[in-house]
Structure formats: C-alpha cells, structure tokens
Scaffold this motif. Structure first.
Motif, PDB file in Angstrom:
ATOM      1  N   GLN A   1      42.771  49.137  98.365  1.00  0.00           N
ATOM      2  CA  GLN A   1      41.423  49.691  98.323  1.00  0.00           C
ATOM      3  C   GLN A   1      41.015  50.259  99.681  1.00  0.00           C
ATOM      4  O   GLN A   1      40.362  51.293  99.764  1.00  0.00           O
ATOM      5  N   GLY A   2      41.430  49.597 100.754  1.00  0.00           N
ATOM      6  CA  GLY A   2      41.103  50.100 102.078  1.00  0.00           C
ATOM      7  C   GLY A   2      41.793  51.420 102.393  1.00  0.00           C
ATOM      8  O   GLY A   2      41.222  52.308 103.029  1.00  0.00           O
ATOM      9  N   ALA A   3      43.033  51.571 101.932  1.00  0.00           N
ATOM     10  CA  ALA A   3      43.799  52.780 102.219  1.00  0.00           C
ATOM     11  C   ALA A   3      43.437  53.945 101.307  1.00  0.00           C
ATOM     12  O   ALA A   3      43.429  55.101 101.740  1.00  0.00           O
ATOM     13  N   THR A   4      43.116  53.646 100.042  1.00  0.00           N
ATOM     14  CA  THR A   4      42.882  54.729  99.071  1.00  0.00           C
ATOM     15  C   THR A   4      41.441  54.818  98.598  1.00  0.00           C
ATOM     16  O   THR A   4      41.067  55.785  97.948  1.00  0.00           O
ATOM     17  N   GLY A   5      40.658  53.770  98.851  1.00  0.00           N
ATOM     18  CA  GLY A   5      39.274  53.751  98.384  1.00  0.00           C
ATOM     19  C   GLY A   5      39.106  53.103  97.024  1.00  0.00           C
ATOM     20  O   GLY A   5      37.996  53.011  96.521  1.00  0.00           O
TER      21      GLY A   5
END
Length: 165
Positions: A98-102
C-alpha cells in the motif's frame, strides 16, 4: 484516507462500502493462513452436544473451538506460527504494498487508493504507521476505526489520522 475515482458523489472520500469490500478481499489470504497453520494442530470430535465448545474451552485454555452440527473442531492455532504469519502478511500488504502503490489488493480491485494530504501516494512510512494503528483497531474488531471513518470527514479512521493520510 481512501479515495475513489470521481463519481456521482460530491464527496470522493465517501466510499465505506468499497472500503469494506476491499478489506474482505485482503482478509481472505489471512484466513487461508490460519486454516493452513491450524490444520496440523486441529482435532475433530464427532457426535458432540451443542454446548461442547463451552465445556471444552473451560478445560482447554488457548484453544479455538467451533461447533458445526454434531461435530466440533478444536485447534491451538493462535499459539502456533499462524498469528505471526498473519501479522507479517498484514504488514507486507497494508504497509509495503500500500505504501509503494497506494493500495492493497482489495483496494486495487475496488478502485481505491490511500493518499497523503497532498493527494500523493502515502509512502511506506505513512502506510506502516497507518497499519500499526490498524493492528490496535483490529483488537476491537475494527469497530473503533469503522465508526470513526463513518462519522468523521473526510472519512478517516484512526490510522489515517495518525499517519496524515
């Protein structure tokens, strides 16, 4: 906070139904982990009374027990590596992915993304903080996070508030 694509609503953060659907999709692999790790410690009892699990739990601390018809299934799953693997999965998906792709897998499917206050993908640090607070919210069956997200504007749960997403 989770944003959806522009639609008919004037509030792009009012996506609680899709957030719940995304959470269910993200929860399925965690459930599979529990099933896999509880199988090696599971015991099946047949021809048991309906209150079997109540009696079983009083004499077997730390076991999970489920009645289904005249059968009961017991497991020591939470004392095995299952809970540790669930947390690892949760931090990998909700923190790193989630942090890398949203978005997590479920959020991708439902067209949602987690953004910072500038509308950019939240980043791994904010996603990890959001996830850490989510573990606390999980301890209360997501009730705290759910009600805060429903009644606050722009529909942020406690993890969003702590992380600034």
């Amino acid at each position: 906070m989770a944003y959806g694509p522009p639609g008919t609503s004037n509030d792009p953060t009012n996506v609680m139904g899709r957030r719940i659907g995304a959470w269910i999709i993200d929860f399925i692999p965690a459930l599979v982990i529990v099933v896999i790790f509880s199988r090696h410690t599971a015991t099946t009892y047949t021809n048991v009374p309906g209150d079997f699990c109540d009696t079983f739990r009083t004499t077997h601390n730390g076991y999970t027990c489920f009645n289904f018809g005249d059968s009961a299934y017991t497991s020591k799953s939470f004392q095995s590596g299952g809970i540790l693997l669930q947390l690892l999965y949760y931090f990998l998906v909700a923190g790193l992915l989630q942090g890398a792709t949203g978005a997590t897998f479920g959020k991708h499917i439902f067209g949602l993304r987690v953004v910072d206050q500038n509308g950019q993908i939240c980043g791994i640090g904010k996603a990890m903080l959001r996830t850490l607070v989510g573990v606390f919210e999980l301890g209360f069956c997501f009730l705290i996070g759910f009600f805060v997200a429903v009644f606050s504007h722009p529909h942020r749960r406690l993890g969003d508030m702590a992380a600034g997403t």
